[in-house]
Design a protein around this motif. Structure first.
Motif, mmCIF file in Angstrom:
data_model
loop_
_atom_site.group_PDB
_atom_site.id
_atom_site.type_symbol
_atom_site.label_atom_id
_atom_site.label_comp_id
_atom_site.label_asym_id
_atom_site.label_seq_id
_atom_site.Cartn_x
_atom_site.Cartn_y
_atom_site.Cartn_z
ATOM 1 N N GLY A 8 0.822 -1.209 0.000
ATOM 2 C CA GLY A 8 0.000 0.000 0.000
ATOM 3 C C GLY A 8 0.854 1.256 0.000
ATOM 4 N N LYS A 9 0.192 2.381 -0.126
ATOM 5 C CA LYS A 9 0.876 3.679 -0.112
ATOM 6 C C LYS A 9 1.679 3.804 1.179
ATOM 7 C CE LYS A 9 0.225 8.592 -0.628
ATOM 8 N NZ LYS A 9 -0.700 9.692 -0.839
ATOM 9 N N GLU A 33 -3.932 5.539 4.270
ATOM 10 C CA GLU A 33 -4.489 5.188 2.958
ATOM 11 C C GLU A 33 -3.951 3.841 2.490
ATOM 12 O OE1 GLU A 33 -4.553 6.830 -1.665
ATOM 13 O OE2 GLU A 33 -3.637 8.078 -0.114
ATOM 14 N N GLN A 37 -5.930 0.463 1.472
ATOM 15 C CA GLN A 37 -5.751 -0.185 0.167
ATOM 16 C C GLN A 37 -5.562 -1.694 0.327
ATOM 17 O OE1 GLN A 37 -2.351 2.163 -1.013
ATOM 18 N NE2 GLN A 37 -3.563 3.378 -2.467
ATOM 19 N N GLN A 162 -0.208 -0.385 -9.347
ATOM 20 C CA GLN A 162 -0.563 0.658 -8.381
ATOM 21 C C GLN A 162 -0.485 0.067 -6.974
ATOM 22 O OE1 GLN A 162 -1.288 3.904 -9.382
ATOM 23 N NE2 GLN A 162 -0.560 3.038 -11.309
ATOM 24 N N CYS A 163 -0.442 0.913 -5.968
ATOM 25 C CA CYS A 163 -0.435 0.446 -4.580
ATOM 26 C C CYS A 163 -1.689 -0.382 -4.323
ATOM 27 C CB CYS A 163 -0.377 1.626 -3.615
ATOM 28 S SG CYS A 163 1.208 2.462 -3.622
ATOM 29 N N GLY A 164 -1.504 -1.567 -3.755
ATOM 30 C CA GLY A 164 -2.615 -2.455 -3.450
ATOM 31 C C GLY A 164 -3.105 -3.278 -4.627
ATOM 32 N N GLU A 165 -2.537 -3.075 -5.798
ATOM 33 C CA GLU A 165 -2.980 -3.818 -6.982
ATOM 34 C C GLU A 165 -2.505 -5.272 -6.913
ATOM 35 O OE1 GLU A 165 -2.557 -3.668 -11.858
ATOM 36 O OE2 GLU A 165 -2.118 -1.870 -10.699
#
Length: 172
Positions: A8-9, A33, A37, A162-165
């Motif tokens: 995650g971020k 955040e 995520q 992306q973060c959490g992808e």
């Protein structure tokens, strides 16, 4: 089957302070955040019935794996070779400016050295070290791998996640 989950971020607010100087930046945790995520990613049906979680040793990935482990009820294993791309293959810290320049070269040259003076880790080297780890877990039906964008991209050949992808990967 492997399911890579990008961490995650990250909260880099303490970067270049206290013990977070130099390589210590790898101790940075997820932001609120980022936690959200990964909690959302844990609900993805593709991760249901997984057998195990593997994680990079960096805090943001370990925290990602811990959230997934708690929500999915799975054991997690830290694998040091699942670390992020190296701006210097000698495992020495590069200052931010040097590391950013190395990253720009990596992107510009599609992960391949354009000259003998470049010391950053090439995409093929990332992929080789990650594949060595994955092969040890190939007997499992479904494994989640918590890691980093460049590592996932170099291994799977997919766009930078992306973060959490979540990125699915079949070991050849």
């Amino acid at each position: 089957m492997f399911y890579f989950v990008r961490h995650g971020k990250t909260d880099y607010s303490e970067r270049n302070t206290k013990i977070y100087q130099g390589f210590g930046v790898q101790l940075s945790k997820l932001s609120q955040e980022g936690v959200a995520q990964i909690q959302a990613a844990a609900q993805d049906a593709r991760l249901a019935d997984a057998d195990l979680i593997l994680s990079s040793p960096y805090t943001r990935a370990v925290q990602t794996a811990a959230i997934l482990s708690k929500q999915l009820g799975l054991d997690l294993v830290i694998e040091t070779d699942l670390h992020e791309w190296l701006a210097n293959q000698s495992y020495t810290y590069e200052d931010d400016k040097t590391a950013e320049r190395a990253y720009e070269e990596y992107v510009r040259n599609c992960g391949r050295h354009a000259s003998e003076t470049q010391t950053w880790e090439e995409a093929t080297a990332i992929r080789e070290r990650v594949i060595r780890v994955l092969k040890r877990y190939a007997s499992y039906g479904k494994v989640i791998v918590a890691g980093h964008g460049m590592m996932i991209q170099a291994t799977t050949g997919k766009d930078h996640p992306q973060c959490g992808e979540i990125v699915e990967y079949h070991l050849e």
